[in-house]
Design a protein around this motif. Structure first.
Motif, PDB file in Angstrom:
ATOM      1  N   TYR A   1      19.425  24.968  47.291  1.00 50.59           N
ATOM      2  CA  TYR A   1      18.696  26.205  47.020  1.00 50.59           C
ATOM      3  C   TYR A   1      18.507  26.351  45.510  1.00 50.59           C
ATOM      4  CZ  TYR A   1      19.717  27.625  51.818  1.00 50.59           C
ATOM      5  OH  TYR A   1      19.801  27.695  53.185  1.00 50.59           O
ATOM      6  N   ARG A   2      17.266  26.462  45.081  1.00 53.56           N
ATOM      7  CA  ARG A   2      16.961  26.792  43.676  1.00 53.56           C
ATOM      8  C   ARG A   2      17.046  28.317  43.598  1.00 53.56           C
ATOM      9  NH1 ARG A   2      13.660  23.901  39.702  1.00 53.56           N
ATOM     10  NH2 ARG A   2      13.458  22.392  41.371  1.00 53.56           N
ATOM     11  N   CYS A   3      17.893  28.801  42.696  1.00 53.22           N
ATOM     12  CA  CYS A   3      18.170  30.236  42.640  1.00 53.22           C
ATOM     13  C   CYS A   3      18.035  30.791  41.225  1.00 53.22           C
ATOM     14  CB  CYS A   3      19.623  30.502  43.074  1.00 53.22           C
ATOM     15  SG  CYS A   3      20.046  29.960  44.716  1.00 53.22           S
ATOM     16  N   THR A   4      17.791  32.093  41.159  1.00 54.55           N
ATOM     17  CA  THR A   4      18.013  32.813  39.914  1.00 54.55           C
ATOM     18  C   THR A   4      19.430  33.376  40.046  1.00 54.55           C
ATOM     19  OG1 THR A   4      17.015  34.820  40.813  1.00 54.55           O
ATOM     20  CG2 THR A   4      15.599  33.409  39.483  1.00 54.55           C
TER      21      THR A   4
ATOM     22  N   LYS B   1      17.192  31.209  54.917  1.00 53.52           N
ATOM     23  CA  LYS B   1      17.797  32.412  54.333  1.00 53.52           C
ATOM     24  C   LYS B   1      19.088  32.773  55.066  1.00 53.52           C
ATOM     25  CE  LYS B   1      17.609  36.239  51.760  1.00 53.52           C
ATOM     26  NZ  LYS B   1      18.923  36.461  51.190  1.00 53.52           N
TER      27      LYS B   1
ATOM     28  N   TYR C   1      10.951  20.769  47.440  1.00 56.29           N
ATOM     29  CA  TYR C   1      11.304  22.195  47.450  1.00 56.29           C
ATOM     30  C   TYR C   1      10.152  22.980  48.069  1.00 56.29           C
ATOM     31  CZ  TYR C   1      15.540  21.790  44.700  1.00 56.29           C
ATOM     32  OH  TYR C   1      16.810  21.491  44.274  1.00 56.29           O
TER      33      TYR C   1
ATOM     34  N   ASP D   1       9.214  27.179  50.073  1.00 56.00           N
ATOM     35  CA  ASP D   1       9.654  28.548  50.313  1.00 56.00           C
ATOM     36  C   ASP D   1      10.650  28.580  51.467  1.00 56.00           C
ATOM     37  OD1 ASP D   1       7.998  29.450  48.292  1.00 56.00           O
ATOM     38  OD2 ASP D   1       6.364  29.985  49.659  1.00 56.00           O
TER      39      ASP D   1
ATOM     40  N   THR E   1      15.108  31.099  45.607  1.00 62.03           N
ATOM     41  CA  THR E   1      13.650  31.169  45.487  1.00 62.03           C
ATOM     42  C   THR E   1      12.969  30.029  46.234  1.00 62.03           C
ATOM     43  OG1 THR E   1      13.750  29.960  43.395  1.00 62.03           O
ATOM     44  CG2 THR E   1      13.735  32.366  43.262  1.00 62.03           C
ATOM     45  N   GLN E   2      13.644  28.873  46.328  1.00 64.54           N
ATOM     46  CA  GLN E   2      13.107  27.718  47.047  1.00 64.54           C
ATOM     47  C   GLN E   2      14.264  26.919  47.614  1.00 64.54           C
ATOM     48  OE1 GLN E   2      10.750  25.765  43.935  1.00 64.54           O
ATOM     49  NE2 GLN E   2       8.934  26.294  45.125  1.00 64.54           N
TER      50      GLN E   2
ATOM     51  N   THR F   1      20.105  34.498  43.911  1.00 66.73           N
ATOM     52  CA  THR F   1      18.939  34.867  44.700  1.00 66.73           C
ATOM     53  C   THR F   1      18.091  33.616  44.896  1.00 66.73           C
ATOM     54  OG1 THR F   1      18.977  37.065  43.707  1.00 66.73           O
ATOM     55  CG2 THR F   1      16.947  36.401  44.854  1.00 66.73           C
TER      56      THR F   1
ATOM     57  N   GLU G   1      18.978  29.897  35.832  1.00 66.77           N
ATOM     58  CA  GLU G   1      18.661  29.205  37.079  1.00 66.77           C
ATOM     59  C   GLU G   1      19.849  28.358  37.501  1.00 66.77           C
ATOM     60  OE1 GLU G   1      14.492  27.879  38.074  1.00 66.77           O
ATOM     61  OE2 GLU G   1      14.530  27.656  35.883  1.00 66.77           O
TER      62      GLU G   1
END
Length: 95
Positions: A59-62, A27, A19, A21, A45-46, A43, A73
């Motif tokens: 995609y790791r997201c909130t 994006k 993972y 940025d 994050t990584q 959203t 998450e």
């Protein structure tokens, strides 16, 4: 190609990257795949990627569901076809 670069290439072919940025391209893929998606707001994050017959993205997201204040998450998986077709969601997992 140096031995180090060759070894790195062999590890990455078919495997997932760690993972990291998001780049502007990462994006863009995320935004395109989720265009018109309603309900939960994700959203990123990584991201981790895997090159196959196209590119898989994790995609790791909130995540949240407005107007609630609850946040969790999730992993949003997206596939970008090799032929330049529109990326699409393959799965979403709450973690």
């Amino acid at each position: 190609m140096s031995q180090t670069a060759e070894a790195k290439e062999q590890i990455l072919l078919g495997g997932w990257t760690p993972y990291h940025d998001l780049s502007p391209e990462d994006k863009k893929v995320f935004d395109e795949a989720l265009k018109g998606f309603v309900g939960v707001t994700y959203t990123p994050t990584q991201v981790a990627t895997q090159v196959v017959a196209g590119t898989n993205y994790r995609y790791r997201c909130t995540a949240s569901m407005p107007p609630a204040q609850v946040v969790w998450e999730a992993i949003v998986e997206i596939f970008q076809p090799l032929d330049g077709g529109k990326p699409y969601i393959t799965s979403i997992h709450r973690i």
